[in-house]
Motif scaffolding. Structure first.
Motif, PDB file in Angstrom:
ATOM      1  N   SER A   4       0.854  -1.180   0.000  1.00  0.00           N
ATOM      2  CA  SER A   4       0.000   0.000   0.000  1.00  0.00           C
ATOM      3  C   SER A   4       0.893   1.232   0.000  1.00  0.00           C
ATOM      4  O   SER A   4       1.962   1.238   0.581  1.00  0.00           O
ATOM      5  N   THR A  89       1.072  -4.719   8.916  1.00  0.00           N
ATOM      6  CA  THR A  89       1.529  -5.237   7.638  1.00  0.00           C
ATOM      7  C   THR A  89       1.990  -6.664   7.841  1.00  0.00           C
ATOM      8  O   THR A  89       2.761  -6.948   8.768  1.00  0.00           O
ATOM      9  N   ARG A 103      -5.876 -11.476   2.002  1.00  0.00           N
ATOM     10  CA  ARG A 103      -6.349 -10.084   2.154  1.00  0.00           C
ATOM     11  C   ARG A 103      -7.733 -10.043   2.799  1.00  0.00           C
ATOM     12  O   ARG A 103      -8.015  -9.147   3.604  1.00  0.00           O
ATOM     13  N   SER A 107      -8.038  -7.844   6.092  1.00  0.00           N
ATOM     14  CA  SER A 107      -8.580  -6.521   5.754  1.00  0.00           C
ATOM     15  C   SER A 107      -9.434  -5.928   6.875  1.00  0.00           C
ATOM     16  O   SER A 107      -9.421  -4.716   7.086  1.00  0.00           O
ATOM     17  N   GLU A 112      -2.369  -4.972   5.773  1.00  0.00           N
ATOM     18  CA  GLU A 112      -1.798  -4.857   4.435  1.00  0.00           C
ATOM     19  C   GLU A 112      -0.946  -6.091   4.192  1.00  0.00           C
ATOM     20  O   GLU A 112      -0.273  -6.578   5.099  1.00  0.00           O
TER      21      GLU A 112
END
Length: 142
Positions: A4, A89, A103, A107, A112
């Motif tokens: 990201s 992350t 994801r 999420s 990430e």
């Protein structure tokens, strides 16, 4: 590498991580047993160095990664240090074929996903060196 834009600069080096729970590397380690290969899933927090033993399986099915990511996100230490406002992350070195499913799991936690073998290896290195040293010295049964 999937990164990201918000966290891209923080992922160049673990030295740039500023808090526990910000960046976690997850790996699958392969060990030979009498029954065949065993796969141990471990994770390491890039800031604190905290190691998570997430579990082991006799199968190398990449889909098992999803289960162990759930284990990570439900782990007491992860929850204690998780910052809901900032998220985290997750750094993997493999399992790109499972990216969409991973994801979906992370999420909801503002997670990430990054595929970066070099960064994963740097974060995992202290844990792996410790395991190797313990095996060499006989402190850890192989």
């Amino acid at each position: 590498m999937n990164v990201s834009s918000k966290r891209k600069s923080a992922l160049k080096s673990p030295d740039q991580i500023t808090r526990t729970g910000e960046c976690i590397a997850l790996s699958r380690l392969k060990f030979q047993t009498r029954q065949g290969p065993a796969y141990v899933f471990v994770a390491v927090d890039a800031f604190s160095g905290y190691g998570y033993n997430l579990g082991a399986e006799m199968s190398d099915d990449p889909a098992l990664t999803i289960r162990f990511i759930y284990e990570l996100t439900e782990h007491e230490h992860f929850l204690e240090h998780f910052d809901a406002a900032e998220g985290f992350t997750l750094v993997l070195e493999e399992f790109e074929d499972q990216a969409e499913r991973i994801r979906k799991v992370i999420s909801g936690l503002k997670g990430e996903l990054v595929f970066n073998r070099a960064l994963n290896n740097v974060i995992m290195q202290p844990l792996l060196m410790s395991i190797a040293q313990q095996m060499k010295s006989g402190e850890l049964d192989a």
